[in-house]
Design a protein around this motif. Structure first.
Motif, PDB file in Angstrom:
ATOM      1  N   LEU A  64       0.873  -1.094  -0.070  1.00 32.87           N
ATOM      2  CA  LEU A  64       0.093  -0.086  -0.026  1.00 32.87           C
ATOM      3  C   LEU A  64       0.873   1.309  -0.180  1.00 32.87           C
ATOM      4  CD1 LEU A  64      -2.707  -0.906   2.661  1.00 32.87           C
ATOM      5  CD2 LEU A  64      -2.372  -1.748   0.348  1.00 32.87           C
ATOM      6  N   THR A  65       0.702   2.281  -0.762  1.00 31.11           N
ATOM      7  CA  THR A  65       1.439   3.476  -0.925  1.00 31.11           C
ATOM      8  C   THR A  65       0.866   4.675  -0.699  1.00 31.11           C
ATOM      9  OG1 THR A  65       0.921   3.746  -3.420  1.00 31.11           O
ATOM     10  CG2 THR A  65       2.741   2.127  -2.908  1.00 31.11           C
ATOM     11  N   TYR A  66       1.733   5.614  -0.241  1.00 32.51           N
ATOM     12  CA  TYR A  66       1.334   6.867   0.046  1.00 32.51           C
ATOM     13  C   TYR A  66       2.429   7.939  -0.361  1.00 32.51           C
ATOM     14  CZ  TYR A  66      -3.429   8.345   1.610  1.00 32.51           C
ATOM     15  OH  TYR A  66      -4.689   8.552   1.476  1.00 32.51           O
ATOM     16  N   ALA A  67       2.317   8.354  -1.645  1.00 31.03           N
ATOM     17  CA  ALA A  67       3.703   8.977  -2.389  1.00 31.03           C
ATOM     18  C   ALA A  67       3.234   9.799  -3.547  1.00 31.03           C
ATOM     19  CB  ALA A  67       5.054   8.079  -2.305  1.00 31.03           C
ATOM     20  N   ILE A  68       4.239  10.318  -4.013  1.00 28.21           N
ATOM     21  CA  ILE A  68       3.973  10.837  -5.318  1.00 28.21           C
ATOM     22  C   ILE A  68       4.631  10.175  -6.383  1.00 28.21           C
ATOM     23  CG2 ILE A  68       3.186  13.054  -4.554  1.00 28.21           C
ATOM     24  CD1 ILE A  68       5.766  14.065  -5.284  1.00 28.21           C
ATOM     25  N   ILE A 113      -1.225  -1.101  -4.378  1.00 31.75           N
ATOM     26  CA  ILE A 113      -2.580  -0.426  -4.138  1.00 31.75           C
ATOM     27  C   ILE A 113      -2.185   0.629  -3.246  1.00 31.75           C
ATOM     28  CG2 ILE A 113      -5.188  -0.569  -3.652  1.00 31.75           C
ATOM     29  CD1 ILE A 113      -4.665  -3.595  -3.516  1.00 31.75           C
ATOM     30  N   GLY A 114      -2.777   1.931  -3.791  1.00 32.68           N
ATOM     31  CA  GLY A 114      -2.259   3.204  -3.013  1.00 32.68           C
ATOM     32  C   GLY A 114      -2.997   4.353  -3.495  1.00 32.68           C
ATOM     33  N   SER A 115      -2.896   5.592  -2.824  1.00 29.90           N
ATOM     34  CA  SER A 115      -3.690   6.764  -2.909  1.00 29.90           C
ATOM     35  C   SER A 115      -3.705   7.082  -4.156  1.00 29.90           C
ATOM     36  CB  SER A 115      -3.176   7.852  -2.031  1.00 29.90           C
ATOM     37  OG  SER A 115      -1.599   8.464  -2.502  1.00 29.90           O
ATOM     38  N   TRP A 116      -4.572   7.959  -4.622  1.00 27.73           N
ATOM     39  CA  TRP A 116      -4.766   8.415  -6.093  1.00 27.73           C
ATOM     40  C   TRP A 116      -3.774   8.821  -6.706  1.00 27.73           C
ATOM     41  CZ3 TRP A 116      -4.492  13.231  -8.308  1.00 27.73           C
ATOM     42  CH2 TRP A 116      -3.869  14.281  -7.441  1.00 27.73           C
ATOM     43  N   THR A 117      -2.750   9.225  -6.249  1.00 27.06           N
ATOM     44  CA  THR A 117      -1.308   9.783  -6.889  1.00 27.06           C
ATOM     45  C   THR A 117      -0.668   8.762  -7.960  1.00 27.06           C
ATOM     46  OG1 THR A 117      -0.242   9.322  -4.937  1.00 27.06           O
ATOM     47  CG2 THR A 117      -0.571  11.472  -5.397  1.00 27.06           C
ATOM     48  N   LEU A 118      -1.223   7.233  -7.633  1.00 25.96           N
ATOM     49  CA  LEU A 118      -0.769   6.358  -8.376  1.00 25.96           C
ATOM     50  C   LEU A 118      -1.154   6.387  -9.827  1.00 25.96           C
ATOM     51  CD1 LEU A 118      -1.158   3.153  -6.328  1.00 25.96           C
ATOM     52  CD2 LEU A 118       1.013   3.900  -7.449  1.00 25.96           C
ATOM     53  N   SER A 119      -2.043   7.554  -9.990  1.00 26.94           N
ATOM     54  CA  SER A 119      -2.578   7.896 -11.470  1.00 26.94           C
ATOM     55  C   SER A 119      -1.703   8.735 -12.080  1.00 26.94           C
ATOM     56  CB  SER A 119      -4.042   8.379 -11.510  1.00 26.94           C
ATOM     57  OG  SER A 119      -4.138   9.575 -10.840  1.00 26.94           O
ATOM     58  N   MET A 120      -0.529   9.375 -11.337  1.00 20.68           N
ATOM     59  CA  MET A 120       0.103  10.555 -12.075  1.00 20.68           C
ATOM     60  C   MET A 120       1.037   9.945 -13.084  1.00 20.68           C
ATOM     61  SD  MET A 120       1.508  12.216  -8.670  1.00 20.68           S
ATOM     62  CE  MET A 120       2.674  13.489  -9.408  1.00 20.68           C
ATOM     63  N   ALA A 121       1.006  10.823 -14.326  1.00 22.38           N
ATOM     64  CA  ALA A 121       1.772  10.423 -15.588  1.00 22.38           C
ATOM     65  C   ALA A 121       3.124  10.054 -15.288  1.00 22.38           C
ATOM     66  CB  ALA A 121       1.689  11.649 -16.591  1.00 22.38           C
ATOM     67  N   ASN A 122       3.841  11.062 -14.303  1.00 21.68           N
ATOM     68  CA  ASN A 122       5.445  10.508 -14.104  1.00 21.68           C
ATOM     69  C   ASN A 122       5.303   9.154 -13.368  1.00 21.68           C
ATOM     70  OD1 ASN A 122       4.627  11.749 -11.464  1.00 21.68           O
ATOM     71  ND2 ASN A 122       5.877  13.357 -11.827  1.00 21.68           N
ATOM     72  N   PHE A 123       4.344   8.592 -12.900  1.00 22.65           N
ATOM     73  CA  PHE A 123       4.635   7.326 -12.295  1.00 22.65           C
ATOM     74  C   PHE A 123       4.329   6.204 -13.450  1.00 22.65           C
ATOM     75  CE2 PHE A 123       2.014   3.490 -10.962  1.00 22.65           C
ATOM     76  CZ  PHE A 123       2.892   2.814 -10.415  1.00 22.65           C
ATOM     77  N   ILE A 124       3.444   6.420 -13.972  1.00 19.42           N
ATOM     78  CA  ILE A 124       2.845   5.463 -15.259  1.00 19.42           C
ATOM     79  C   ILE A 124       4.118   5.430 -16.285  1.00 19.42           C
ATOM     80  CG2 ILE A 124       1.212   5.139 -17.214  1.00 19.42           C
ATOM     81  CD1 ILE A 124      -0.912   6.511 -15.340  1.00 19.42           C
ATOM     82  N   ASP A 125       4.564   6.518 -16.588  1.00 20.08           N
ATOM     83  CA  ASP A 125       5.641   6.638 -17.598  1.00 20.08           C
ATOM     84  C   ASP A 125       7.119   5.918 -17.158  1.00 20.08           C
ATOM     85  OD1 ASP A 125       3.841   7.676 -19.480  1.00 20.08           O
ATOM     86  OD2 ASP A 125       4.768   9.648 -18.992  1.00 20.08           O
ATOM     87  N   ASN A 126       7.431   6.519 -15.966  1.00 19.95           N
ATOM     88  CA  ASN A 126       8.623   5.959 -15.365  1.00 19.95           C
ATOM     89  C   ASN A 126       8.722   4.444 -14.807  1.00 19.95           C
ATOM     90  OD1 ASN A 126      10.312   8.275 -15.931  1.00 19.95           O
ATOM     91  ND2 ASN A 126       9.135   9.378 -14.079  1.00 19.95           N
ATOM     92  N   ALA A 127       7.373   3.984 -14.511  1.00 16.07           N
ATOM     93  CA  ALA A 127       7.489   2.704 -14.007  1.00 16.07           C
ATOM     94  C   ALA A 127       7.369   1.640 -15.146  1.00 16.07           C
ATOM     95  CB  ALA A 127       6.079   2.459 -13.013  1.00 16.07           C
ATOM     96  N   GLY A 128       6.752   2.156 -16.238  1.00 11.24           N
ATOM     97  CA  GLY A 128       6.728   1.233 -17.486  1.00 11.24           C
ATOM     98  C   GLY A 128       5.663   0.117 -17.095  1.00 11.24           C
ATOM     99  N   PRO A 129       6.165  -1.148 -17.572  1.00 12.26           N
ATOM    100  CA  PRO A 129       5.429  -2.466 -17.425  1.00 12.26           C
ATOM    101  C   PRO A 129       5.466  -2.646 -15.845  1.00 12.26           C
ATOM    102  CG  PRO A 129       7.405  -2.722 -18.864  1.00 12.26           C
ATOM    103  CD  PRO A 129       7.515  -1.174 -18.226  1.00 12.26           C
ATOM    104  N   GLY A 130       6.189  -2.181 -14.930  1.00 11.21           N
ATOM    105  CA  GLY A 130       6.282  -2.295 -13.572  1.00 11.21           C
ATOM    106  C   GLY A 130       5.116  -1.863 -12.955  1.00 11.21           C
ATOM    107  N   GLY A 131       4.398  -0.693 -13.622  1.00  9.54           N
ATOM    108  CA  GLY A 131       3.446  -0.045 -12.803  1.00  9.54           C
ATOM    109  C   GLY A 131       1.922  -0.329 -13.364  1.00  9.54           C
ATOM    110  N   GLU A 132       2.045  -1.500 -14.342  1.00  8.64           N
ATOM    111  CA  GLU A 132       0.741  -1.889 -14.829  1.00  8.64           C
ATOM    112  C   GLU A 132      -0.224  -2.764 -13.755  1.00  8.64           C
ATOM    113  OE1 GLU A 132      -0.772  -2.297 -18.429  1.00  8.64           O
ATOM    114  OE2 GLU A 132       0.481  -0.430 -18.275  1.00  8.64           O
ATOM    115  N   GLY A 133      -1.226  -2.422 -13.559  1.00  8.26           N
ATOM    116  CA  GLY A 133      -2.180  -3.116 -12.553  1.00  8.26           C
ATOM    117  C   GLY A 133      -2.135  -2.296 -11.235  1.00  8.26           C
TER     118      GLY A 133
END
Lengths: 412, 291
Positions: free
Chosen positions: A228-232, A253-273
């Motif tokens: 569970l995450t709470y970060a940006i 699973i975490g706070s709404w910030t998991l929808s930030m573009a810089n998470f999605i882009d930088n995590a790549g496949p690791g961020g899926e799901g």
């Protein structure tokens, strides 16, 4: 002599008339404060763009009280001390009628006291720390409003998703060391407590940390089944990348910030799901949302036709409409009058997130209740509805319900 | 044991990131007794220029020398604008402010050119980890360690073997005497700044696939690297590597065995201890300054 006197009087009257005329035409200044640079900026800039869009529309339609809205935008760089400076500048120098913004809970908590003292309303459109609207509970009046899903809504949702819906018993909490992360961690622990669960690992990291190995190893060794995450964004991406490196894959699973573009882009496949509560998902589920998305994409042209932070953009957009409605009803730009109007909005405001039907009362300054957010999931580098059921019902606007289940869970 | 190995491996990779930036501090200190406090920003610029080149379709390996050239020019610029006037005026501290100021300017320019967000640097090597002694290591981490070592070795060999390097060493030992011997010390100092920013730019493209790339990536790394330079000693290349490894491994092991909330503490405690007990650094030569 008399003629001179008459002339003087006349010019004085003319002067006064021109002054009132100037006053009538003078724009209404609204402050916009948020981080437009740095790791939080995808939220800040999306919020600002949403605010700009709403302001533009209102101004084109003739403004409020016959006056145009003028935005005074300031970059707080997600720094508490910058936020304080900006608050003082906006209040004392720019003399704003109200301020929208605050992305970072810490900055909001540091800056709001100046508005409270000056009796100028603040419409928090992104910051989610539970404390934000309760900072002045000991005072008779409260000038702090919010149209974002606060952490006492989000944390129970996250726990509900992880523990009840998906059946994980061993959870690890990874939170950053800012006010946001630490207040959120406390909310998560509280929500877990209600379920009778204690996190197997609770770990911390700093903004700009480039290595998450120790934190992840501790969670892994403790046998965590879910993180569970709470970060940006950037640090969340480091968590996902660290998991890839350790070859340890559990759901995030975490706070709404998991929808930030810089998470999605930088995590790549690791961020899926990764899953997170969202008040708005970039899908044209209602005509209002459709026109919002189309016009946002046309005006700001974000990369891959994906709004960097759709939630921030939508809430930013709505916050201006809420304020405009209050100013219109108050018939004035006086802080106390705007506040009184906000606490008793007569006509509903149709926003992107929801339709705000009496969103605030004197006691309740939260426009979003637990029944409004849905779960989003990162899929194909975008945030989509996590549950088909939510998607099917997405065209129904979820309106505020103070008796919503989540709100009861967190009742103190 | 397996966990310890994993922590040490991660610590080594992290430490080498710090060391390769710290190495740049040492290069300019060696010739002019000055430091470029914008070293972190030189790294950031290198990484962002590299990212742009890769985005334009330049191969990662071809991009590296181009970024090195950019770094060298940027370093020369910093020396000419910020440091030389201070040295000329025999100002003890002017260069501190001017290199910090230039660093801030570079950061702001970068924010305007490349935007505000952290971006992903495409990794030239596979992103799936290798298994080694029961721990996982990313191929990129191995590249950072060996790339950094190779670069430092190259610079050391250059300084010790070539005639130009001897001029650098001579300038370090006694600037006035070197000048009397016909060495263009001003040029040597400019050169050392070029070299230091070049190593920072190289470090930038080397570590960018591991960290994120963005205008603010340099600030924390530059600071940690400075601690490494102090711990290891500003006059010793060997010390820089050891200092980096100590700090990196201290961070990861403290994070695991003590608390992740305290992971920065031992490194900084060590910094204070070194300053108190052996101010020249663990491997530094203590110089007696006569006043």
């Amino acid at each position: 002599m008399t003629s001179l006197y008459a002339k003087l009087t006349l010019s004085a009257v003319a002067l006064a008339a021109s002054a009132t005329f100037a006053l009538a035409a003078e724009p209404i200044k609204i402050g916009v404060a948020g981080p437009f640079t740095g790791g939080s900026s995808s939220m800040g800039v999306s919020m600002r763009d949403g605010v700009r869009m709403a302001t533009d529309e209102i101004n084109k339609a003739g403004g409020v009280l016959g006056r145009q809205i003028l935005l005074v935008e300031r970059d707080d760089e997600a720094k508490n001390e910058r936020g304080v400076q900006i608050a003082q500048e906006l209040i004392n120098k720019e003399k704003v009628a109200a301020t929208v913004g605050y992305i970072n809970t810490g900055v909001a908590l540091a800056s709001q006291r100046f508005y409270q003292e000056a009796k100028i309303p603040v419409m928090n459109n992104v910051a989610t720390g539970s404390q934000v609207t309760h900072q002045f509970d000991d005072q008779p009046e409260n000038y702090i409003f919010r149209n974002a899903a606060h952490d006492s809504i989000q944390a129970p949702m996250i726990v509900e998703e992880a523990v009840t819906r998906r059946g994980f018993k061993k959870v690890a909490i990874l939170a950053d060391s800012t006010n946001y992360g630490q207040l959120g961690r406390a909310d998560l622990e509280k929500a877990l407590d209600i379920k009778g669960i204690k996190a197997v690992a609770i770990e911390k990291f700093n903004i700009k940390d480039v290595d998450m190995t120790p934190q992840l190893l501790k969670a892994k060794e403790a046998g965590a089944e879910v993180v569970l995450t709470y970060a940006i964004g950037p640090e969340l991406a480091q968590i996902a990348n660290g998991m890839t490196k350790l070859g340890w894959k559990v759901p995030m699973i975490g706070s709404w910030t998991l929808s930030m573009a810089n998470f999605i882009d930088n995590a790549g496949p690791g961020g899926e799901g990764a899953r997170m509560p969202q008040t708005f998902i970039q899908e044209p589920t209602t005509p209002k949302r459709q026109s919002f998305i189309v016009s946002y994409l046309k005006t700001f042209n974000p990369k891959n036709s994906r709004i960097d932070s759709p939630v921030s953009a939508a809430q930013g957009y709505d916050s201006v409409y809420l304020l405009a409605a209050a100013i219109k009803q108050a018939g004035s730009t006086d802080g106390p009058k705007i506040k009184a109007a906000l606490e008793d909005l007569k006509s509903p405001v149709e926003g992107v997130v929801t339709t705000y039907n009496k969103p605030f009362t004197a006691k309740d300054h939260e426009a979003i209740t637990a029944n409004i957010p849905v779960f989003g999931e990162v899929k194909g580098q975008r945030v989509v509805y996590a549950y088909p059921d939510d998607q099917k019902k997405a065209s129904e606007v979820r309106v505020k319900d103070v008796n919503a289940k989540g709100a009861l869970v967190v009742k103190k | 044991m397996q966990i310890f190995t994993q922590l040490v491996f991660s610590g080594i990779a992290l430490g080498m990131i710090y060391a390769v930036i710290a190495f740049g501090y040492q290069l300019t200190f060696a010739t002019s007794d000055t430091l470029n406090f914008g070293q972190g920003d030189a790294l950031m610029l290198g990484a962002l220029v590299g990212l742009t080149l890769v985005g334009l379709g330049v191969n990662y390996w071809v991009m590296i020398p181009l970024v090195c050239i950019f770094g060298a020019l940027q370093g020369a610029f910093v020396e000419r604008i910020g440091v030389r006037p201070a040295i000329k005026m025999k100002s003890e501290f002017g260069w501190i402010m001017s290199t910090i100021a230039l660093g801030i300017i570079f950061k702001n320019v970068a924010e305007n050119v490349w935007g505000r967000d952290d971006m992903k640097f495409p990794s030239p090597l596979p992103e799936s980890p290798l298994h080694f002694l029961g721990a996982n290591v990313l191929p990129m981490e191995i590249l950072v360690v060996f790339g950094a070592l190779a670069m430092m070795l190259a610079v050391e060999v250059f300084n010790r073997r070539s005639i130009y390097g001897k001029a650098v060493v001579a300038t370090f030992n006694d600037r006035d005497a070197a000048k009397l011997m016909g060495i263009n010390t001003a040029l040597v100092i400019t050169f050392s700044y070029s070299l230091s920013s070049m190593t920072a730019a190289f470090a930038g493209v080397l570590i960018a696939p591991l960290t994120l790339t963005g205008a603010t990536m340099g600030s924390v790394l530059g600071l940690k690297a400075f601690a490494v330079a102090i711990i290891g000693g500003l006059t010793s290349g060997m010390g820089i590597v050891v200092g980096g490894l100590i700090l990196g491994i201290a961070e990861t092991t403290t994070g695991f065995y003590l608390s992740t909330g305290y992971k920065d503490v031992p490194g900084l405690l060590l910094l204070l201890v070194v300053l108190a007990v052996k101010p020249a650094g663990l491997f530094g030569k203590s110089a007696i300054k006569k006043v």
